[in-house]
Structures are given as structure tokens and as C-alpha cells.
Scaffold this motif. Structure first.
Motif, PDB file in Angstrom:
ATOM      1  N   LEU A   3      23.527   6.323  17.233  1.00  0.00           N
ATOM      2  CA  LEU A   3      24.336   7.506  17.544  1.00  0.00           C
ATOM      3  C   LEU A   3      25.811   7.133  17.686  1.00  0.00           C
ATOM      4  O   LEU A   3      26.690   7.870  17.236  1.00  0.00           O
ATOM      5  N   LEU A   4      26.086   5.996  18.311  1.00  0.00           N
ATOM      6  CA  LEU A   4      27.469   5.560  18.465  1.00  0.00           C
ATOM      7  C   LEU A   4      28.114   5.297  17.110  1.00  0.00           C
ATOM      8  O   LEU A   4      29.251   5.705  16.862  1.00  0.00           O
ATOM      9  N   LEU A   5      27.395   4.618  16.227  1.00  0.00           N
ATOM     10  CA  LEU A   5      27.948   4.325  14.910  1.00  0.00           C
ATOM     11  C   LEU A   5      28.129   5.597  14.091  1.00  0.00           C
ATOM     12  O   LEU A   5      29.126   5.748  13.381  1.00  0.00           O
ATOM     13  N   HIS A   9      32.073   5.104  16.552  1.00  0.00           N
ATOM     14  CA  HIS A   9      32.461   4.256  17.693  1.00  0.00           C
ATOM     15  C   HIS A   9      32.116   2.787  17.435  1.00  0.00           C
ATOM     16  O   HIS A   9      31.498   2.118  18.266  1.00  0.00           O
ATOM     17  N   LEU A  10      32.539   2.273  16.293  1.00  0.00           N
ATOM     18  CA  LEU A  10      32.234   0.895  15.933  1.00  0.00           C
ATOM     19  C   LEU A  10      32.779  -0.090  16.959  1.00  0.00           C
ATOM     20  O   LEU A  10      32.091  -1.041  17.354  1.00  0.00           O
ATOM     21  N   ASP A  11      34.005   0.107  17.419  1.00  0.00           N
ATOM     22  CA  ASP A  11      34.607  -0.835  18.366  1.00  0.00           C
ATOM     23  C   ASP A  11      33.804  -0.905  19.663  1.00  0.00           C
ATOM     24  O   ASP A  11      33.651  -1.995  20.242  1.00  0.00           O
ATOM     25  N   LEU A  12      33.275   0.218  20.116  1.00  0.00           N
ATOM     26  CA  LEU A  12      32.472   0.213  21.341  1.00  0.00           C
ATOM     27  C   LEU A  12      31.154  -0.530  21.120  1.00  0.00           C
ATOM     28  O   LEU A  12      30.666  -1.221  22.025  1.00  0.00           O
ATOM     29  N   GLU A 391      17.805   7.605  28.430  1.00  0.00           N
ATOM     30  CA  GLU A 391      17.898   8.969  27.905  1.00  0.00           C
ATOM     31  C   GLU A 391      19.283   9.564  28.177  1.00  0.00           C
ATOM     32  O   GLU A 391      19.846  10.269  27.330  1.00  0.00           O
ATOM     33  N   LEU A 392      19.847   9.264  29.359  1.00  0.00           N
ATOM     34  CA  LEU A 392      21.164   9.785  29.719  1.00  0.00           C
ATOM     35  C   LEU A 392      22.234   9.269  28.773  1.00  0.00           C
ATOM     36  O   LEU A 392      23.173   9.994  28.405  1.00  0.00           O
ATOM     37  N   CYS A 393      22.102   8.025  28.354  1.00  0.00           N
ATOM     38  CA  CYS A 393      23.053   7.446  27.399  1.00  0.00           C
ATOM     39  C   CYS A 393      23.133   8.311  26.144  1.00  0.00           C
ATOM     40  O   CYS A 393      24.221   8.638  25.665  1.00  0.00           O
ATOM     41  N   GLU A 394      21.984   8.723  25.625  1.00  0.00           N
ATOM     42  CA  GLU A 394      21.964   9.544  24.412  1.00  0.00           C
ATOM     43  C   GLU A 394      22.615  10.906  24.665  1.00  0.00           C
ATOM     44  O   GLU A 394      23.368  11.407  23.821  1.00  0.00           O
ATOM     45  N   VAL A 395      22.333  11.494  25.819  1.00  0.00           N
ATOM     46  CA  VAL A 395      22.925  12.805  26.138  1.00  0.00           C
ATOM     47  C   VAL A 395      24.446  12.695  26.208  1.00  0.00           C
ATOM     48  O   VAL A 395      25.179  13.539  25.671  1.00  0.00           O
ATOM     49  N   GLY A 400      30.046  13.536  23.643  1.00  0.00           N
ATOM     50  CA  GLY A 400      31.320  12.933  23.299  1.00  0.00           C
ATOM     51  C   GLY A 400      31.838  11.950  24.324  1.00  0.00           C
ATOM     52  O   GLY A 400      33.026  11.610  24.311  1.00  0.00           O
ATOM     53  N   LYS A 401      30.979  11.465  25.201  1.00  0.00           N
ATOM     54  CA  LYS A 401      31.382  10.536  26.266  1.00  0.00           C
ATOM     55  C   LYS A 401      30.818   9.146  25.962  1.00  0.00           C
ATOM     56  O   LYS A 401      29.989   8.612  26.700  1.00  0.00           O
ATOM     57  N   ALA A 402      31.292   8.550  24.874  1.00  0.00           N
ATOM     58  CA  ALA A 402      30.697   7.315  24.384  1.00  0.00           C
ATOM     59  C   ALA A 402      30.873   6.145  25.343  1.00  0.00           C
ATOM     60  O   ALA A 402      29.929   5.387  25.595  1.00  0.00           O
ATOM     61  N   ALA A 403      32.073   5.971  25.890  1.00  0.00           N
ATOM     62  CA  ALA A 403      32.317   4.831  26.794  1.00  0.00           C
ATOM     63  C   ALA A 403      31.457   4.941  28.047  1.00  0.00           C
ATOM     64  O   ALA A 403      30.881   3.947  28.518  1.00  0.00           O
ATOM     65  N   GLU A 404      31.363   6.140  28.601  1.00  0.00           N
ATOM     66  CA  GLU A 404      30.528   6.345  29.790  1.00  0.00           C
ATOM     67  C   GLU A 404      29.056   6.097  29.449  1.00  0.00           C
ATOM     68  O   GLU A 404      28.302   5.558  30.268  1.00  0.00           O
TER      69      GLU A 404
END
Length: 438
Positions: A3-5, A9-12, A391-395, A400-404
Motif C-alpha cells: 500500500l505504501l509503494l 511512499h518509496l522513501d518511507l 490492521e490500523l497501519c493499513e487504515v 493518507g497518514k503514511a508516516a504515522e
């Protein structure tokens, strides 16, 4: 990671690989970096993992080097030592690198001493595809294919090269000798000189690929009908003869009501947008203990079509029964949430007599399904378990809160600590458990 990619959000992802030791982040980041030609940065991401000597990481690093054109470095990195050369697994991996580096003959020579059964013979065929070595491969396969035929004559069913005949046909076909492949396998079929039904399937698919519908029809009408009638029906559909394919399968059901025929026809009807007809064909099996053979393919095809999914799971024949109770509840809840009826979906999920996961996580998933991301995040935050944080990470990513999201995701150590530890059980003198499950 995916999901990040997908969100750019490659750098993250690179940061998570470096700071948290997240292997899947490293693997995903390297894949993207190699796609855009940033091989130096990909090596930087992979190096900490490769430095541990972990074999998987070393092969991943070798892949980067190959992509970068540094073939000798890649070969030197993973070249087996004397002990490794005696290992089938290590040689199997290394010959793939050799072929990619252009050393095809060396790869074949390395593999040949290990050809003592079906697996390495399959590897030989796999690595030489498109390498202009088909004649040599055919020479290596031929004695094993003949040996398999002889084994069938002698009713030796545990022959180590049970797949040699289909591999022989595969190489003949790719070498431009499809007629020879069809002739040889066809003779094997006629004389019943083969060891497994996989060989029958391979012959049917070979006929279908080359438009030989008449011999395929004859094959499907014989004693191997359960194995190949679906291939014949698929070939008819591929040739624009869908109505004829349906008639063939309906006739087969009338003569022999085998579950495989119903499964094929219901899936084909659904693919044509005929849900009611698909349900009518599959419905007799909805209450069986192995209902998934007929019900599950329809459900999977409708997971993103909630209205039709609800029609299916509310069919009177779809009832909870042993081994499938939780799915009947969850499928209905998933459909309701997709239609926006989230509270009703949660009520349905809570009624499950044997919930397959934490009910609060199931609630959060249904809230997400219904588009209520804030409520789902709140539910998962309050639960706070390792699984809930995953699961929270995916939500959070979807919000749009990738760093969090990365900060919330449990570390590898936390995930391992949360895995259930099996209770020790007494063992007999042979090492087998004295308590169920044995």
C-alpha cells in the motif's frame, strides 16, 4: 508495504527497511528501485540484510547485481562451495543465476548430475526455455520418458520421472515441433502408457493450444472425461462456441452429476454475467460438507459486487453447517457493509457462534468496508493488540497518514513475541506426540 509503494511512499519504505529491519520493506523497495534503474541505491537497501549471511538476502543481492550488469560479482557472491555443489537446492538456485549471466551450458552441466527425479528434470526444462538448447534437453529427457512408459507397462506407479512424458512434449512444442509432441503423447494416451492424470491434462492442453478440437473432443468423451472435459469446454469457448460448451457440460451433468462439471459450468455462467443460472447449477452442492467446491468460487468472484454477493449468500440453500459456519456469517456481513449497511453487518458478524477472528477487528474491517475509516481507526486504537496495530497501519495508509502508519505498525520483535507458543506435549520413544493431535 504494498500500500505504501502504491501510494508513492518509496522513501518511507526504504526508511522502514533500514531503521526497523523490515525484510518485506527491503524486498519491495529493491523491486521498485531496480525497475527505475537505481541499482546502487537498491544495493544499499539490501546490504545490511546480505551482511548477515542470510541466504535469501544474498540471492536478492545477486539479483540486483545481475540487473545492473555486474554478472561476475553476482556469480562470485552465490557460487556454491564443494558442499553446496552436492546440494540440489543450492545448485537449482545457482543455475538460474548462471543462465541469466549467459552461461547456459555451464548451468546444464552443473544440473545434470542431480537429475535423479521429476523435480530437477523440471528445473532443467524451466531454465533452458528460450535458450536454444532444446535438442540437448530432449536428449536428456528421452531415456526418462521411455523409462516412465516402461514403468507403466510394469505397473510401477512410484516412478521418479512420472512427469517426463509431458516435459518431453513441452520441449518439443517450444522447439517448433508441436506435431511431434501431439503424435507422441497421443500414442501414449492410446496405449495408456502414462503414470498420472497430469499427463492427460498436459495432452489436452496441448491439443487445445493448437486448435485440435476433434481429437480433444474424442479424448473428453472417453474414460478421462473428469480430467479433460473442462479443457475441451474451455477450448470451445476460446473459439467463440460458448453455447456449445455449455451444452456439452449440461449433457455431462445429466449423464454423470459430478461436482467438477457443476463447478466448471457455474463459474463459466458467472463469467458471462448469468448469476441466477450460475446459482441454479451450483445450488445442489451448497449444503454439502465440501460446499466450497461449488460455493466458494462464486463468492470469490463476487466479493467486490456486494449486491450480487448478498443475493448469493441469502439463497435458502446456503446454510451454516459443519466446517463453514463462520464463512456464512462473514460473507453476508461483508456484502452488507459493501452496500453501506455497516451497523447491520456488524450485528450479523457478532452472531457468528464461532468467530474466526477477534470480533473487534472484524468490526473494524466492516467499518473500513463501509468507508467509515475514522471509526475503524478508533476501534483499532482502543484495542491496541499487535494484530490490531497491523490492521490500523493499513487504515492509516488509506487515510493518507503514511508516516504515522509506519510508527504504529508493530516491530518484527513484537510480532514474534505475540505469536502463540505451543505447549510442550509428552512424546513417545519415536518422537511422536502421546496426546491429540497425534
Amino acid at each position: 508495504m504494498s500500500l505504501l509503494l502504491e501510494g508513492g511512499h518509496l522513501d518511507l519504505v526504504v526508511q522502514a527497511a533500514a531503521e526497523r529491519g523490515e525484510w518485506f520493506c527491503a524486498e519491495g523497495a529493491v523491486h521498485v528501485l531496480c525497475q527505475v534503474g537505481e541499482f546502487g541505491r537498491a544495493l544499499e537497501v539490501m546490504e545490511p540484510f546480505a551482511a548477515t549471511g542470510w541466504r535469501t538476502a544474498l540471492w536478492a543481492k545477486a539479483d540486483i547485481l545481475l540487473r545492473a550488469g555486474r554478472t561476475e560479482e553476482a556469480l562470485d557472491l552465490v557460487r556454491p562451495d564443494e558442499a553446496g555443489l552436492a546440494s540440489k537446492a543450492e545448485c537449482r538456485d545457482f543455475v538460474e543465476v548462471l543462465v541469466r549471466a549467459g552461461h547456459v551450458d555451464e548451468a546444464i552441466d552443473l544440473l545434470v548430475p542431480h537429475i535423479d527425479g521429476w523435480w530437477i528434470l523440471s528445473v532443467l526444462v524451466e531454465i533452458t526455455e528460450g535458450q536454444d538448447r532444446d535438442e540437448r534437453v530432449l536428449e536428456l529427457i528421452a531415456p526418462h520418458a521411455d523409462s516412465a512408459r516402461q514403468a507403466r507397462d510394469e505397473e510401477r506407479w512410484n516412478h521418479p520421472f512420472w512427469n517426463a512424458q509431458e516435459l518431453q512434449a513441452q520441449v518439443l512444442e517450444r522447439a517448433g515441433r508441436a506435431d511431434d509432441a501431439i503424435r507422441i503423447l497421443g500414442q501414449d494416451m492410446a496405449e495408456r502408457r502414462f503414470l498420472t492424470q497430469n499427463t492427460v491434462t498436459a495432452y489436452a492442453e496441448l491439443l487445445a493450444r493448437h486448435g485440435r478440437l476433434d481429437p480433444l473432443r474424442r479424448l473428453a468423451g472417453g474414460q478421462d472425461a473428469h480430467t479433460v472435459l473442462g479443457s475441451y469446454a474451455d477450448a470451445l469457448r476460446d473459439h467463440g462456441r460458448a453455447e456449445e460448451a455449455e451444452a456439452v457440460m449440461r449433457d455431462a451433468i445429466a449423464a454423470d452429476d459430478w461436482v467438477g462439471y457443476r463447478a466448471w459450468l457455474s463459474s463459466a455462467l458467472l463469467a458471462d454475467g448469468r448469476l441466477d443460472d450460475a446459482i441454479a447449477v451450483a445450488e445442489p452442492g451448497f449444503g454439502w460438507s465440501d460446499c466450497s467446491n461449488l460455493l466458494l468460487p462464486l463468492v470469490n468472484a463476487l466479493l467486490d459486487r456486494p449486491e450480487e454477493l448478498l443475493r448469493l449468500v441469502e439463497h435458502p440453500s446456503v446454510v451454516p453447517h459443519h466446517g463453514h459456519e463462520e464463512f456464512q456469517h462473514w460473507w453476508r456481513a461483508w456484502a452488507l457493509a459493501g452496500l453501506g449497511h455497516v451497523d447491520q453487518a456488524i450485528t450479523v458478524a457478532r452472531a457468528d457462534p464461532r468467530p474466526w477472528t477477534d470480533p473487534r477487528i472484524a468490526k473494524a474491517e466492516l467499518l473500513c468496508r463501509g468507508g467509515r475509516l475514522d471509526a475503524a481507526a478508533a476501534e483499532l486504537r482502543s484495542l491496541g493488540t499487535v494484530r490490531a496495530r497491523e490492521e490500523l497501519c493499513e487504515v492509516l495508509i488509506r487515510q493518507g497518514k503514511a508516516a504515522e502508519a509506519i510508527a504504529v505498525h508493530p516491530t518484527v520483535a513484537e510480532q514474534r513475541a505475540a505469536e502463540p507458543k505451543p505447549e510442550p506435549v509428552p512424546l513417545d520413544e519415536n518422537g511422536y506426540s502421546l496426546e491429540p493431535p497425534f
